[in-house]
Scaffold this motif. Structure first.
Motif, short mmCIF file in Angstrom:
data_model
loop_
_atom_site.label_atom_id
_atom_site.label_comp_id
_atom_site.label_asym_id
_atom_site.label_seq_id
_atom_site.Cartn_x
_atom_site.Cartn_y
_atom_site.Cartn_z
N ARG A 92 -4.16 7.64 -1.26
CA ARG A 92 -3.60 6.34 -1.15
C ARG A 92 -3.66 5.93 -2.72
O ARG A 92 -4.45 6.22 -3.50
CB ARG A 92 -4.83 5.65 -0.32
N ASP B 169 -2.48 0.09 10.42
CA ASP B 169 -3.29 0.19 11.57
C ASP B 169 -2.48 0.12 12.79
O ASP B 169 -2.71 0.61 13.81
CB ASP B 169 -4.26 -1.05 11.67
N GLN C 83 -2.53 -3.45 5.32
CA GLN C 83 -3.35 -2.62 6.17
C GLN C 83 -3.09 -2.65 7.60
O GLN C 83 -3.27 -1.81 8.41
CB GLN C 83 -4.83 -2.56 5.75
N ILE D 225 0.93 -1.22 -0.02
CA ILE D 225 0.08 0.03 -0.07
C ILE D 225 0.90 1.16 0.10
O ILE D 225 1.74 1.43 0.91
CB ILE D 225 -0.92 0.15 1.39
#
Length: 97
Positions: A91, A64, A60, A3
């Motif tokens: 993003r 987090d 992800q 990401i």
């Protein structure tokens, strides 16, 4: 697939030195986190009070966990009120995805 995120911060000019120092500390700590593939901050050459953060994360879950880290909370407290506008978060996804 990792990401990738880019965030642009429009910093209040008289807070720029403090914000730059805060980003240096945040980057150093974050690069040690599992799942942080890239975490670099830059000053914009075109917009003197803009800081651009370039991030790449394994997934992800890594993002987090980063948001729960003590050094992230300390950074957020340190830069509170230092931006003229809300940070612009991008993003990213490849054009062929």
């Amino acid at each position: 697939m990792s990401i990738e995120i880019t965030v642009v911060f429009d910093v209040v000019p008289d807070r720029l030195e403090d914000v730059v120092d805060a980003f240096k500390d945040l980057c150093a700590a974050t690069r040690k986190e599992e799942g942080a593939l890239r975490f670099d901050a830059f000053l914009s050459q075109e917009h003197g009070s803009a800081v651009v953060l370039v991030e790449e994360w394994a997934d992800q879950e890594a993002i987090d966990l980063h948001m729960k880290e003590e050094h992230t909370a300390a950074f957020l407290a340190r830069v509170d009120g230092a931006y003229r506008t809300a940070p612009q978060v991008h993003r990213l996804r490849p054009l062929d995805a």
